[in-house]
Design a protein around this motif. Structure first.
Motif, PDB file in Angstrom:
ATOM      1  N   UNK A 237      18.599  22.291  41.701  1.00 50.39           N
ATOM      2  CA  UNK A 237      19.423  21.192  41.165  1.00 50.39           C
ATOM      3  C   UNK A 237      19.226  20.943  39.665  1.00 50.39           C
ATOM      4  N   UNK A 238      18.360  21.729  39.057  1.00 51.79           N
ATOM      5  CA  UNK A 238      18.055  21.486  37.641  1.00 51.79           C
ATOM      6  C   UNK A 238      18.547  22.668  36.807  1.00 51.79           C
ATOM      7  N   UNK A 239      19.050  22.359  35.614  1.00 47.53           N
ATOM      8  CA  UNK A 239      19.460  23.417  34.693  1.00 47.53           C
ATOM      9  C   UNK A 239      18.369  23.583  33.637  1.00 47.53           C
TER      10      UNK A 239
ATOM     11  N   UNK B  31      31.328  18.377  46.512  1.00 51.44           N
ATOM     12  CA  UNK B  31      30.145  17.630  46.079  1.00 51.44           C
ATOM     13  C   UNK B  31      28.879  18.478  46.214  1.00 51.44           C
TER      14      UNK B  31
ATOM     15  N   UNK C 256      20.369  25.641  44.699  1.00 50.67           N
ATOM     16  CA  UNK C 256      20.143  26.516  43.545  1.00 50.67           C
ATOM     17  C   UNK C 256      20.009  25.711  42.257  1.00 50.67           C
ATOM     18  N   UNK C 257      19.630  26.411  41.223  1.00 49.68           N
ATOM     19  CA  UNK C 257      19.546  25.803  39.897  1.00 49.68           C
ATOM     20  C   UNK C 257      20.389  26.591  38.913  1.00 49.68           C
ATOM     21  N   UNK C 258      20.221  26.310  37.659  1.00 46.55           N
ATOM     22  CA  UNK C 258      21.038  26.989  36.663  1.00 46.55           C
ATOM     23  C   UNK C 258      20.274  27.243  35.376  1.00 46.55           C
TER      24      UNK C 258
ATOM     25  N   UNK D  80      24.508  26.382  47.602  1.00 48.61           N
ATOM     26  CA  UNK D  80      25.319  27.579  47.799  1.00 48.61           C
ATOM     27  C   UNK D  80      25.064  28.145  49.201  1.00 48.61           C
TER      28      UNK D  80
ATOM     29  N   UNK E 151      25.079  29.597  36.853  1.00 51.14           N
ATOM     30  CA  UNK E 151      24.703  28.729  37.966  1.00 51.14           C
ATOM     31  C   UNK E 151      24.467  29.543  39.229  1.00 51.14           C
TER      32      UNK E 151
ATOM     33  N   UNK F 123      28.770  21.706  46.263  1.00 50.86           N
ATOM     34  CA  UNK F 123      28.871  22.806  45.290  1.00 50.86           C
ATOM     35  C   UNK F 123      28.448  22.316  43.902  1.00 50.86           C
ATOM     36  N   UNK F 124      28.973  21.154  43.516  1.00 57.78           N
ATOM     37  CA  UNK F 124      28.660  20.629  42.183  1.00 57.78           C
ATOM     38  C   UNK F 124      27.176  20.305  42.051  1.00 57.78           C
ATOM     39  N   UNK F 125      26.541  19.953  43.166  1.00 55.74           N
ATOM     40  CA  UNK F 125      25.113  19.608  43.111  1.00 55.74           C
ATOM     41  C   UNK F 125      24.244  20.857  43.073  1.00 55.74           C
ATOM     42  N   UNK F 126      24.810  22.003  43.407  1.00 53.91           N
ATOM     43  CA  UNK F 126      24.053  23.246  43.313  1.00 53.91           C
ATOM     44  C   UNK F 126      23.804  23.946  44.635  1.00 53.91           C
TER      45      UNK F 126
ATOM     46  N   UNK G  62      20.986  27.487  31.089  1.00 56.60           N
ATOM     47  CA  UNK G  62      21.925  27.243  29.986  1.00 56.60           C
ATOM     48  C   UNK G  62      21.314  27.912  28.761  1.00 56.60           C
TER      49      UNK G  62
ATOM     50  N   UNK H  94      26.482  29.137  30.583  1.00 59.01           N
ATOM     51  CA  UNK H  94      25.919  28.412  31.718  1.00 59.01           C
ATOM     52  C   UNK H  94      25.997  29.317  32.935  1.00 59.01           C
TER      53      UNK H  94
END
Lengths: 518, 379
Positions: free
Chosen positions: B114-116, B32, B52-54, B39, B86, B34-37, B56, B84
């Motif tokens: 948390x934002x891409x 969870x 972290x963020x990402x 690290x 991340x 990890x999926x939220x960002x 795209x 993508x």
């Protein structure tokens, strides 16, 4: 045929509602209660599925976390079930390698008789012939075997002609060969395997067991689908388990149905679905407390007689008989897994589309077994002699089984992506939204290792390759398992939801006979 | 005598169940987070958990490479034509998207925890790619080009992969008439006439001050508007603007993003404008985030390189890109103005006419007509 007298029945089995089939058989509050129980499974499944959609729209972050948790749960569940499957595969192969006649030689078993009930409808003579030939080849004294070829009156002349032909050909080889014809349109009965088998059982009692003075508690009844082909040591294996069982008269004996008679001719989709059913039964063999009888199985005549045979007014008679026995015996009844196979036909029709249609209908009938959940829950409120803990555990196990059968594949392979599409702009731009498909996909790939195990095990269970099939088919049979996500949805979740929805709306199903063709 | 292999013992089943249950309970939070960002940096001197963020980045150019802060990205998840990336530290990152023979797309983008952050890269061919549209074609369908000075001018600066036959004769009786040429000729003539009419009507218009900048008024002031989906392009004064139509509920994401880091920090009420400051979660409490995201602009000015805009339109099939016909050539400019707008030359020249027709871009240079391609044609 008149109904058997009531005094042989166990006390609880004498109740008027013991053989209830559906809510409409009740009146008043009981009817309302039973109707609620019929609504419950469908309502739970639909609420779950719609709930995931609504959650994806109104609380996409919660939905996303739920999906990740569920995917992880699925991976671990796959690992758990694969462990059981692999273990049972080892045990099955071990049991197949044993000389069971040697195993039972230390016992006195000559007094035991076997009644083999073979209900049939319009199946071709060749299918019946094949099953009877296999019965002749078993390593057991055929004179101790009583064959009951149970035809259906509604099949017209077919039932009479085929039954007589088989009796003439095989009658002399067995201890007794009885050909019965179940009358059509008996009031209160649903045409189907249950009513036919119950009629045949009473016939064999009055025409064979009683006249010959055979004891009910020393007679084992094996009811087989008409396409069932026995492995040579079936009866020896059954006798061993019967004689070593803690309480043999309070036990049913469940072999592993392997749907491989026509596996080389069946299309890939039929093979995957058939083998999946086999694997599920193999998993269940290692956790017998969750088992109910399924398809072909064996039980003492005494036990059957004490509950009035199979129910004649419902569809899933094969598992219902176990619940009848469990409830009538106040919870003191169990299933003993034989871990020994019987071969049956994979569901295959002349064309692929017909096969798909047949598989769907067959699985809808199987999953209509959810009617047993209503029966269990109802009688668990009535028969308080059954320990409360047992009632709670069994209820939860069965409810979870029918719920997960329908909802899990849909949630995992379809609704798992719902937050991404329905989650809205705020969710869409988050890392969670982008990572959701990645994490779920990776977890599902991890779960695929279960399919590798399935692939290996399935190859070991198929009969020798016929000359007409190329070696390439082995490769196809190995990779066919990638179809599992699709078959889980099409032949498990959707027919299950179909069956539950029908029950929920009181559109009760009848018994649909799977056509057999070779 | 008993079978050697006994049924699976209850304790074995309980053990495996317990192990798997433990694995579930331990790994669920990991998955969870990890999926939220989140690290965990194992290799730094002071290992910490970072939100972290990402990024795209969609890039249609084949074999394009993405560099973030001058480092090639190798671990991107590729979805069709987008990548993508991340696990990026929340700060401003410089992104290059490049490919052989194509313009490089460069942008500085703010990555938030948390934002891409989404962006669409475009890479036009460095050497313009054209498909000549001539009056005649051969029986086999090959384009017949008459050797004229106009054609020579074009081919001196552009390439074509269309089969061509150079003809030196005006004896054209054996050639087929190209209907596309006739249609385009009419369209170019009509366009020319329209522009003349527009110019004369503007000259006749009495002088007045602009009194408002409301959307409706802006559109009224526009001499030409082009509409595509949720967006409209119009000219006000010397500039071209891209605006969101008032009826649109969901503007393109770059309309709702601050174009510069100082602007972002101002929105957060933070006086600091150091571009390399890390943005921590405490800087970005939920209210701030929604303030930033809900502060959508209504229009974005298109970079015209301080040149006169002769004509403009949307790039066919991509409403996020604008075609600008400027004094020294035809350019493609992205509307997305975060950090800056990438401007890439599609076709250079001073004596050009541009026409967007049937989803294609046509240019007439002197008397030579051709389609300009946005990508290098593959064989």
């Amino acid at each position: 045929m008149s109904a058997p007298a009531q005094n042989h029945l166990l006390p609880y089995a004498r109740r008027d509602d013991f053989h209830v089939g559906r809510a409409t058989e009740f009146t008043g509050k009981k009817r309302l209660f039973y109707r609620c129980l019929e609504i419950l499974p469908g309502l739970a499944s639909w609420t779950t599925l719609i709930g995931v959609v609504l959650l994806s729209i109104y609380a996409p972050f919660v939905a996303a976390y739920f999906v990740i948790a569920f995917a992880l749960f699925w991976v671990l569940k796959t690992a758990f079930l694969s462990y059981h499957l692999r273990y049972n595969w080892k045990r099955l192969r071990h049991h197949m390698s044993l000389d069971w006649s040697q195993m039972i030689s230390r016992f006195e078993y000559q007094h035991l008789y076997h009644v083999v009930i073979l209900p049939f409808y319009k199946e071709p003579a060749s299918v019946i012939e094949h099953s009877l030939e296999a019965l002749l080849k078993v390593n057991y004294d055929p004179k101790k075997i009583i064959i009951v070829l149970a035809g259906e009156g509604r099949a017209g002349s077919h039932g009479v002609e085929v039954g007589e032909a088989m009796r003439q050909r095989f009658g002399s080889h067995f201890g007794f060969f009885l050909h019965t014809l179940h009358p059509s349109d008996t009031p209160g009965e649903m045409p189907g395997k249950g009513s036919n088998a119950a009629y045949a059982a009473e016939k064999v009692r009055t025409e064979v067991l009683d006249p010959k003075g055979l004891s009910y508690d020393k007679t084992l009844v094996s009811i087989f689908d008409i396409d069932t082909v026995l492995y040579p040591d079936y009866f020896n294996c059954l006798v061993w388990h019967f004689l070593t069982a803690e309480n043999p008269l309070k036990s049913s004996f469940q072999p592993v149905p392997i749907f491989n008679n026509n596996i080389w001719e069946a299309p890939a989709v039929a093979r995957v679905v058939a083998m999946s059913s086999t694997f599920w039964e193999m998993v269940q063999q290692e956790r017998p407390e969750r088992m109910a009888t399924f398809s072909s199985h064996s039980v003492s005549f005494q036990a059957l007689y004490e509950v009035g045979y199979w129910q004649t007014n419902m569809v899933s008679e094969d598992s219902r008989i176990f619940w009848n026995l469990l409830i009538a015996n106040n919870g003191q009844y169990n299933v003993i897994p034989l871990s020994y196979p019987v071969s049956m036909d994979a569901n295959a029709a002349p064309t692929l589309w017909k096969t798909i249609g047949q598989i769907y209908k067959q699985h809808r009938r199987w999953t209509y077994g959810v009617e047993n959940l209503c029966y269990i829950l109802y009688h668990f409120t009535q028969n308080t002699t059954i320990p409360l803990k047992k009632r709670i555990i069994v209820s939860l196990q069965q409810a979870e089984g029918y719920w997960s059968l329908v909802t899990n594949p849909i949630m995992l392979f379809i609704l798992g992506w719902a937050p991404i599409f329905l989650g809205g702009q705020e969710f869409h731009q988050t890392v969670l939204s982008y990572n959701l498909p990645i994490v779920v996909r990776d977890l599902l790939i991890l779960a695929m290792f279960g399919l590798v195990i399935s692939s290996v095990i399935s190859l070991s269970l198929i009969p020798p390759r016929p000359q007409t099939a190329s070696r390439f088919r082995y490769l196809v049979m190995a990779v066919q398992w990638i179809m599992v996500p699709a078959t889980m949805i099409i032949f498990s979740a959707i027919p299950g939801l179909d069956a539950q929805t029908r029950l929920m709306f009181g559109r009760y199903m009848g018994f649909w006979v799977t056509p057999k063709s070779r | 005598m008993k079978p050697v292999i006994q049924p699976l013992a209850k304790w074995q089943r309980t053990l495996i169940f317990s192990v798997l249950l433990l694995a579930f309970l331990v790994s669920l939070p990991v998955f969870m987070f990890y999926a939220t960002g989140y690290r965990y940096d194992f290799f730094s001197d002071k290992p910490t958990i970072t939100a972290t963020g990402g990024l795209y980045i969609s890039a249609e150019a084949p074999d394009s490479l993405i560099y973030i802060d001058e480092e090639l990205v190798n671990n991107a998840r590729v979805f069709r034509q987008a990548s993508y990336i991340q696990g990026l530290t929340p700060t401003v990152h410089r992104i290059h998207v490049q490919s052989v023979g194509l313009h490089t797309w460069v942008k500085e983008l703010l990555v938030l925890p948390h934002i891409v952050t989404e962006a669409e890269a475009f890479n036009l061919p460095l050497r313009p790619q054209i498909r000549p549209v001539t009056e005649f074609s051969s029986v086999r369908g090959d384009t017949i080009i008459l050797a004229t000075s106009s054609a020579e001018t074009v081919f001196a600066k552009a390439s074509s992969s269309t089969p061509l036959i150079m003809a030196t004769t005006t004896a054209t009786s054996s050639f087929l008439i190209n209907s596309e040429f006739s249609v385009l000729e009419i369209l170019f003539a009509e366009q020319e006439q329209l522009e003349r009419l527009k110019a004369s009507s503007q000259n006749d218009k009495p002088f007045s001050f602009a009194t408002t900048t409301a959307t409706s008024s802006r559109l009224e002031l526009a001499t030409t508007t082009k509409q595509r989906g949720a967006l409209t392009l119009y000219q006000r004064g010397d500039d071209v603007f891209a605006a969101v139509l008032p009826s649109t509920s969901k503007p393109p994401h770059y309309f709702c993003a601050p174009s510069t880091l100082p602007e972002y920090l101002t929105l957060l009420g933070n006086a600091s404008s150091e571009a390399d400051n890390l943005i921590t979660e405490t800087d970005l409490i939920e209210d701030d985030r929604s303030t930033v995201l809900e502060t959508c602009r209504l229009e974005i000015r298109i970079d015209r390189k301080w040149q006169t805009v002769i004509a403009f339109d949307f790039v066919p099939e991509n409403p996020n890109l604008v075609l600008l016909h400027l004094t020294d050539g035809i350019y493609v400019v992205e509307i997305d103005d975060r950090s800056w707008q990438n401007v890439q030359n599609l076709y250079p020249g001073t004596e050009l006419k541009m026409l967007v027709y049937g989803g294609n871009i046509f240019v007439k240079e002197n008397d030579f007509m051709f389609e300009v391609l946005m990508e290098i044609p593959t064989e």
